[in-house]
Design an enzyme around this catalytic site. Structure first.
Site, PDB file in Angstrom:
ATOM      1  N   GLU A  62       0.862  -1.188   0.000  1.00 34.28           N
ATOM      2  CA  GLU A  62       0.000   0.000   0.000  1.00 34.28           C
ATOM      3  C   GLU A  62       0.891   1.229   0.000  1.00 34.28           C
ATOM      4  O   GLU A  62       1.841   1.319   0.774  1.00 34.28           O
ATOM      5  CB  GLU A  62      -0.884   0.008   1.248  1.00 34.28           C
ATOM      6  CG  GLU A  62      -1.717   1.256   1.400  1.00 34.28           C
ATOM      7  CD  GLU A  62      -2.571   1.259   2.658  1.00 34.28           C
ATOM      8  OE1 GLU A  62      -2.804   2.359   3.206  1.00 34.28           O
ATOM      9  OE2 GLU A  62      -2.998   0.172   3.115  1.00 34.28           O
ATOM     10  N   GLU A  67      -2.962  11.518   2.668  1.00 39.48           N
ATOM     11  CA  GLU A  67      -3.683  10.948   3.799  1.00 39.48           C
ATOM     12  C   GLU A  67      -3.679  11.982   4.913  1.00 39.48           C
ATOM     13  O   GLU A  67      -2.639  12.501   5.287  1.00 39.48           O
ATOM     14  CB  GLU A  67      -3.047   9.639   4.266  1.00 39.48           C
ATOM     15  CG  GLU A  67      -3.908   8.897   5.247  1.00 39.48           C
ATOM     16  CD  GLU A  67      -3.455   7.464   5.473  1.00 39.48           C
ATOM     17  OE1 GLU A  67      -4.304   6.643   5.812  1.00 39.48           O
ATOM     18  OE2 GLU A  67      -2.241   7.188   5.326  1.00 39.48           O
TER      19      GLU A  67
END
Length: 189
Positions: A62, A67
């Site tokens: 990932e 974010e």
């Protein structure tokens, strides 16, 4: 992507993904986006390895390009991280702190430069990455395996509401709220 609260304690939002439609390995990806900043919001633009169905997470790999959780802090920040077997959570994540007078609620270009053995993150300027992870970054982490040279990854854009990291929305969390995305660009050789 719009987050709404149709009734007390009920939230809706969306996740857009290119799984089975588009994936790539190596190159540069950019997301020009404006994210909401309030308690309980978790906007993210990220990639998962195509092997998710067979290898599972985190073995598929990932790569988190954008974010962010909750309201604007001092300083305001974006997190760039990589996750794989033996390195999840905060092992390989770096916060980019916006310069004074800037915040994540403004339009920014969040980018990643991905090459063999390397993943680098930047905000607004690809010539100045704020974090670079290499296959040697995982040395010393028990059971760590670098998955990012194993094959292509697909793209995910989402605006989560709640969860372990941001916690639940507060009474003052504005609904509806939205993550706006002007473009997603992928540059490959």
């Amino acid at each position: 992507i719009v987050a709404e609260q149709p009734s007390a304690g009920v939230y809706t939002s969306a996740r857009l993904k290119t799984e089975g439609l588009f994936s790539f390995q190596y190159g540069r990806i950019e997301f020009r986006a404006q994210v909401p900043e309030a308690q309980g919001f978790w906007p993210a633009n990220w990639l998962l390895g195509n092997s998710i169905a067979t290898a599972g997470w985190p073995a598929c790999g990932e790569m988190d390009v954008l974010e962010r959780v909750n309201a604007a802090g001092s300083p305001d920040w974006n997190e760039g991280s990589v996750h794989g077997s033996g390195f999840t959570g905060s092992n390989l994540g770096t916060q980019y702190h916006f310069p004074a007078g800037e915040n994540a609620a403004a339009w920014h270009t969040y980018g990643m430069i991905w090459s063999k053995g390397s993943v680098a993150y930047y905000v607004d300027d690809p010539a100045h990455p704020y974090a670079t992870y290499t296959s040697s970054s995982i040395s010393g982490l028990q059971g760590a395996v670098w998955p990012f040279d194993s094959g292509p990854s697909f793209i995910i854009l989402n605006l989560a509401v709640g969860g372990d990291w941001p916690g639940s929305p507060a009474a003052g969390t504005p609904f509806p709220s939205q993550m706006l995305v002007d473009y997603v660009r992928v540059y490959t050789n």
